[in-house]
Write an enzyme that holds these catalytic residues in place. Structure first.
Site, short mmCIF file in Angstrom:
data_model
loop_
_atom_site.label_atom_id
_atom_site.label_comp_id
_atom_site.label_asym_id
_atom_site.label_seq_id
_atom_site.Cartn_x
_atom_site.Cartn_y
_atom_site.Cartn_z
N ARG A 104 19.91 -34.53 31.33
CA ARG A 104 20.29 -33.58 32.38
C ARG A 104 19.13 -32.62 32.63
NH1 ARG A 104 24.48 -34.23 28.80
NH2 ARG A 104 26.43 -35.09 29.65
N LYS B 98 25.78 -31.00 26.37
CA LYS B 98 27.15 -30.82 26.83
C LYS B 98 28.16 -31.25 25.78
CE LYS B 98 30.05 -31.75 30.88
NZ LYS B 98 30.10 -32.47 32.20
N HIS C 291 20.94 -34.38 39.47
CA HIS C 291 21.74 -35.24 38.59
C HIS C 291 21.56 -36.72 38.94
CE1 HIS C 291 24.59 -35.10 35.31
NE2 HIS C 291 25.33 -36.03 35.89
N ARG D 272 19.62 -38.77 36.48
CA ARG D 272 20.37 -39.29 35.32
C ARG D 272 21.07 -40.60 35.70
NH1 ARG D 272 22.65 -37.52 30.44
NH2 ARG D 272 24.88 -37.86 30.11
N HIS E 235 27.02 -39.55 25.80
CA HIS E 235 28.43 -39.51 26.19
C HIS E 235 29.31 -39.53 24.95
CE1 HIS E 235 27.62 -41.31 30.44
NE2 HIS E 235 27.52 -39.99 30.42
N TYR F 204 28.73 -47.60 34.56
CA TYR F 204 27.51 -48.34 34.87
C TYR F 204 27.60 -49.81 34.44
CZ TYR F 204 25.80 -43.51 35.01
OH TYR F 204 25.64 -42.18 35.30
#
Length: 347
Positions: free
Chosen positions: A209, A232, A288, A291, A314, A323
């Site tokens: 990010r 995050k 973004h 990414r 993640h 994806y």
């Protein structure tokens, strides 16, 4: 005082209570003996004087105190008890404060589902994206749920019955190789802030990010890799870099101390470069999209979905699965197992 059955089959009523004359009498059945005992006690007991009667103590009445805290008050409490510990807590607090203001800062306990749905209608009619409002809906609902769990409030989430608006799932946008080249040219030839180029390069090369890269310190570079902190998901992750690029990056960094930042804030510079590039960026995905671009090309070129999850950081594989369809072998069995192909093979 008791009723007992004798060996001859008769029932003996034996009244032996203080204040009464003792009496014993035989009966043919148990029911008759018990009835005699009750009648005898009632008939021969003296009434209790009113003065001697036990006083009646009234049960204390619980005082119900109305919760007069406003929604703004709850936002402040939520941030103090929970939001301050979130990586995006400041942003959520600003969002919740804005919602409170637009709703007229009502008593937090008085908000109704109908009021919230009317507010949603107003925002969507005003042009707000459905996904954006769903995010705000989630923040407000989570605030009530968290404060109820912490026993800061004693009432239920007033909007728990309001469903989120369902949206059509879309494929995430990403840049082509030519578009990446065009964007980097716009940055190289038009940005005075040198950090812009390096941050954009690292984002495109690692899927990080923008904020994670922009705040990198020297100690996060080591042995050809970058370790991202304060992410995050609150987990650190380490991603390798191309050796030649890593050498160039070290040359740009120079002799900084371990805790010194590598780059200056440059998101504004990047946005201006993106505008100059002429590329049509999806709304709200200016930086973004780098990414998404990394993740998309990773899968297109045969990358493993679990490796991608670790690289992107993640916490839930569900996010990474967006994806999966880009993988060369995704659902490849559809080619040979469809009824037309099977019919041709059997024919």
């Amino acid at each position: 005082m008791s009723v007992n059955k004798r060996k001859d089959g008769q029932w003996l009523a034996n009244v032996n209570k203080q204040g009464l004359k003792r009496v014993r009498k035989l009966f043919a059945t148990k029911a008759e003996a018990e009835q005699f005992e009750r009648d005898y006690i009632v008939a021969n007991s003296k009434p209790v004087p009113a003065a001697a009667a036990a006083p009646i103590i009234a049960e204390p009445v619980a005082m119900v105190v109305a919760d007069v805290r406003t929604m703004t008050d709850l936002v402040a409490l939520w941030f103090m008890y929970h939001g301050v510990n979130l990586s995006d807590g400041d942003r959520r607090q600003r969002c919740l404060a804005s919602i409170s203001k637009e709703l007229g800062n009502p008593l937090a306990s008085s908000l109704t589902a109908e009021q919230f749905v009317a507010f949603r209608f107003k925002k969507l009619q005003g042009g707000m994206m459905v996904k954006t409002f769903n995010n705000q809906h989630g923040y407000l609902s989570a605030m009530y749920e968290r404060l109820k769990k912490l026993k800061v409030i004693d009432y239920h989430n007033p909007i728990e019955s309001v469903d989120f608006i369902k949206t059509h799932e879309r494929q995430l946008s990403y840049l082509s190789v030519d578009q990446i080249s065009t964007l980097m040219d716009a940055i190289t030839n038009g940005c005075k802030n040198e950090s812009t180029y390096w941050v954009a390069q690292i984002c495109a090369r690692t899927g990080a990010r923008w904020g994670e890269v922009e705040k990198l310190t020297k100690k996060q570079l080591h042995d050809g890799r970058i370790t991202f902190e304060f992410t995050k998901s609150k987990r650190t992750r380490t991603v390798p870099l191309c050796p030649s690029f890593y050498v160039e990056l070290l040359s740009f960094v120079g002799f900084k101390n371990p805790n010194d930042r590598l780059f200056t804030n440059c998101i504004g510079s990047f946005r201006r470069a993106a505008a100059r590039s002429g590329i049509d960026f999806p709304q709200g995905q200016c930086s973004h999209i780098l990414r998404h671009t990394f993740a998309s090309h990773f899968m297109i070129n045969g990358g493993n979905i679990l490796s991608l999850q670790n690289i992107l950081g993640h916490a839930d594989i569900t996010m990474t699965m967006h994806y999966a369809h880009l993988a060369p072998d995704h659902s490849i069995d559809a080619i040979k197992l469809n009824p037309i192909a099977l019919g041709a093979a059997n024919g």
